[in-house]
Design an enzyme around this catalytic site. Structure first.
Site, mmCIF file in Angstrom:
data_model
loop_
_atom_site.group_PDB
_atom_site.id
_atom_site.type_symbol
_atom_site.label_atom_id
_atom_site.label_comp_id
_atom_site.label_asym_id
_atom_site.label_seq_id
_atom_site.Cartn_x
_atom_site.Cartn_y
_atom_site.Cartn_z
ATOM 1 N N LYS A 83 22.036 54.901 26.900
ATOM 2 C CA LYS A 83 22.396 55.924 25.908
ATOM 3 C C LYS A 83 21.244 56.881 25.557
ATOM 4 O O LYS A 83 20.150 56.504 24.990
ATOM 5 C CB LYS A 83 23.020 55.190 24.575
HETATM 6 O O1 G3P Z 1 27.995 54.817 17.795
HETATM 7 C C1 G3P Z 1 28.054 56.041 17.436
HETATM 8 C C2 G3P Z 1 29.250 56.385 16.369
HETATM 9 O O2 G3P Z 1 30.360 55.955 16.620
HETATM 10 C C3 G3P Z 1 28.692 56.072 14.973
HETATM 11 O O3 G3P Z 1 29.703 56.111 14.041
HETATM 12 O O4 G3P Z 1 30.607 56.046 11.682
HETATM 13 O O5 G3P Z 1 28.192 55.874 12.090
HETATM 14 O O6 G3P Z 1 29.371 57.943 12.318
HETATM 15 P P1 G3P Z 1 29.437 56.414 12.394
#
Ligand code: G3P
Length: 217
Positions: A83
């Site tokens: 990533k």
């Molecule tokens: O892994 C990346 C993403 O899914 C993060 O989500 O909820 O931290 O914005 P969030």
């Protein structure tokens, strides 16, 4: 649509993998910190639980170091997707790694132009963050629609990995738009099955079955 789970929690990953419906896992530095585990150890362990792609994120900001980190991560298991962030150094790293046959997930995507660049850099996955756009009163789903249109216009095979999913409706909406993958937190993934009429109907069926006095086994 493929389901990835967005976590580094081994118990959750094992539990969801046992359903046979888990296609991969995404992690990020925040999720690794939350797990309290050593990054390399926990990612290696996740790769033994699921056969599908497991995203592991580089933390360097410059291309040369990012590339070294990417190579190290890719060597952990054949199902690692490296990533990288949506920066010029990240895209340069994406191009080199994808040319080498390594899966790359380009993360922190917040615009259609960023997604276009990631596809041109050969990304395996692009991760648009829906919830974080919604958080600032922008439209995360509109971004998924725009990327779907652009990728279809030019036949890019980069998979749209809808990320930062917060609700069951997000999952349904990105499926309707045609995202290739949704990476979903464990609680939201488990919640997809919930419907009060299913519970009520099952209760009624079982009550009526008991009245028959029969058994299948
Ligand atoms: O892994 C990346 C993403 O899914 C993060 O989500 O909820 O931290 O914005 P969030």
């Amino acid at each position: 649509m493929k389901f990835f789970v967005d976590t580094a929690d081994i118990a959750d990953i094992k539990d969801l993998a046992s359903t046979g419906m888990l296609d991969g896992v995404t992690t990020n530095p925040s999720l690794i910190a939350k797990s309290g585990r050593n990054f390399i150890e926990v990612v290696s362990e996740i790769c033994t639980i699921v056969e599908g792609p497991v995203s592991a994120e580089v933390t360097a900001l410059d291309h040369a170091t990012m590339l070294k980190e990417g190579h190290k991560l890719a060597q952990l298991a054949p199902n690692i997707a490296v990533k990288v962030p949506l920066t010029w150094d990240g895209l340069k790293t994406c191009k080199v790694l994808s040319d080498e046959g390594i899966m790359v997930n380009v993360t922190l995507c917040f615009s259609a132009n960023q997604a276009l660049l990631a596809a041109k850099a050969g990304a395996t996955f692009i991760s648009p963050f829906i919830g974080r756009l919604d958080d600032i009163n922008l439209d995360g789903l509109e971004l998924i629609e725009e990327i779907r249109t652009i990728y279809d216009n030019y036949g890019f095979d980069t998979e749209i990995l809808a990320a930062s999913i917060r609700t069951a409706n997000h999952v349904k909406d990105v499926a309707l738009i045609g995202a290739d993958v949704a990476t979903v937190p464990p609680a939201v993934l488990r919640g997809l099955i919930a419907h009060p009429l299913t519970d009520k109907g099952l209760e009624q069926f079982l009550a009526d079955w008991q009245k028959t006095g029969q058994k299948i086994l």
